[in-house]
Scaffold this motif. Sequence first.
Motif, short mmCIF file in Angstrom:
data_model
loop_
_atom_site.label_atom_id
_atom_site.label_comp_id
_atom_site.label_asym_id
_atom_site.label_seq_id
_atom_site.Cartn_x
_atom_site.Cartn_y
_atom_site.Cartn_z
N ALA A 1 0.85 -1.18 0.00
CA ALA A 1 0.00 0.00 0.00
C ALA A 1 0.90 1.24 0.00
CB ALA A 1 -0.92 0.00 1.22
N PRO A 2 0.48 2.32 -0.68
CA PRO A 2 1.34 3.51 -0.80
C PRO A 2 1.84 4.07 0.52
CG PRO A 2 -0.49 3.67 -2.33
CD PRO A 2 -0.76 2.46 -1.47
N GLU A 3 0.99 4.08 1.54
CA GLU A 3 1.41 4.66 2.82
C GLU A 3 2.49 3.83 3.50
OE1 GLU A 3 -2.41 2.31 3.65
OE2 GLU A 3 -1.59 3.59 2.06
N VAL A 4 2.56 2.54 3.19
CA VAL A 4 3.60 1.68 3.76
C VAL A 4 4.96 2.09 3.20
CG1 VAL A 4 4.44 -0.68 3.99
CG2 VAL A 4 1.99 -0.22 4.09
N ILE A 5 5.00 2.35 1.90
CA ILE A 5 6.24 2.79 1.26
C ILE A 5 6.67 4.14 1.81
CG2 ILE A 5 7.26 3.48 -0.95
CD1 ILE A 5 5.53 1.35 -2.30
N GLN A 6 5.72 5.05 2.01
CA GLN A 6 6.05 6.38 2.53
C GLN A 6 6.55 6.30 3.97
OE1 GLN A 6 6.16 9.50 0.92
NE2 GLN A 6 7.30 9.79 2.83
N ASP A 7 5.85 5.51 4.81
CA ASP A 7 6.27 5.35 6.20
C ASP A 7 7.68 4.77 6.28
OD1 ASP A 7 3.89 6.36 7.11
OD2 ASP A 7 3.01 4.41 7.58
N ALA A 8 7.96 3.81 5.40
CA ALA A 8 9.29 3.20 5.39
C ALA A 8 10.36 4.22 5.04
CB ALA A 8 9.32 2.03 4.41
N ALA A 9 10.09 5.05 4.04
CA ALA A 9 11.05 6.08 3.64
C ALA A 9 11.31 7.05 4.78
CB ALA A 9 10.54 6.82 2.40
N ASP A 10 10.25 7.37 5.54
CA ASP A 10 10.41 8.27 6.68
C ASP A 10 11.31 7.68 7.76
OD1 ASP A 10 8.72 10.04 5.43
OD2 ASP A 10 6.94 9.47 6.58
N HIS A 11 11.48 6.35 7.74
CA HIS A 11 12.33 5.68 8.74
C HIS A 11 13.57 5.05 8.11
CE1 HIS A 11 8.47 6.09 10.92
NE2 HIS A 11 9.25 6.18 11.98
N GLY A 12 13.92 5.52 6.89
CA GLY A 12 15.22 5.18 6.34
C GLY A 12 15.30 3.98 5.43
#
Length: 325
Positions: free
Chosen positions: A148-159
Amino acid sequence: MTLNEMNDRIVRYGELIPCKTAFIDAHTPGSDRKENFTIIGGGVSESTDQHVHISIPHGFNIGAAGQPPKCRNSLHSHRTAEVFFVLSGRWRFFWGRYGTAGEVVLEEGDIINIPTGIFRGFENIGTDYGMIMAVLGGDDAGGGVIWAPEVIQDAADHGLVLGANGKLYDIKKGQALPDGITPMPVLTEAELKAYPEPTTGDVVPRHVARYWDMVALGDRKPALVIGEKAMLPDKPGFEVHLVTRGSATADMHKHDIPSVLMPMHGHWTVTWETEGTAHNVVLNPGDTMSVPEGVMHSVLPSMTGEASLFHIVATSDGAGTTWKG
């Protein structure tokens, strides 16, 4: 097949090698304590740290997820079948674009066959570390995970960044996308609309089997749990049977393709013959054994008490039900 050769095809529960960096949400709070295991086949891990116990093709993959209480696996989808049975703990499975379309709680021994083409996630809602065992359709398991798109974004926010090549890169460790590799594309709103939102009432009757129902049906012959004419009718590229004490037999038999034995309860003695010589090993709950094709063998409970075992064998049909409502 010598005893040593057969032992190479047994993965003991206590010897499972976990990967804590298998997927894109490995740093995301709430999902950062999970452990992933690849038991048979390459699986769908996005990390080069993932250990593969048995790489022999079976027509399907066997894996597992171990999670402490309140740990969640983020919303994702697969292109092939994904079947789970609960080895230990209490688990909530949820699905839909935001994980709110439906949910079900599974107890030990329960099984769920999640349709392809819908977002799904799961979390340990018990009080102890829990383990779920997974069967994924196909030798290549459909080429990976769709997040899901928000999973990819959350991951990027944590490196953590997922490349279009399906590999993870940890910015915190100084890693970067190699030249020529772009980030994994995020699904567009138009693409997201193609993912259905089935309700709990839609999914549970056709895709969830409770342990004691399977035991009752497997009292005299193995219960066909997943298959074309099974409790949960489907053609995911494999069949799942539950064998109980009442349906186990000492009759020697063989398969023309590899099959897999996964005890749920009790201890099971597997006996096989090699050039007229009998050998045997004992399997315990959580163990996984790949029985080679053409080997005459039998499987019987070793001790009194409750005994049940899942048996998985590949079929020639497709990747499983795609949800169509």
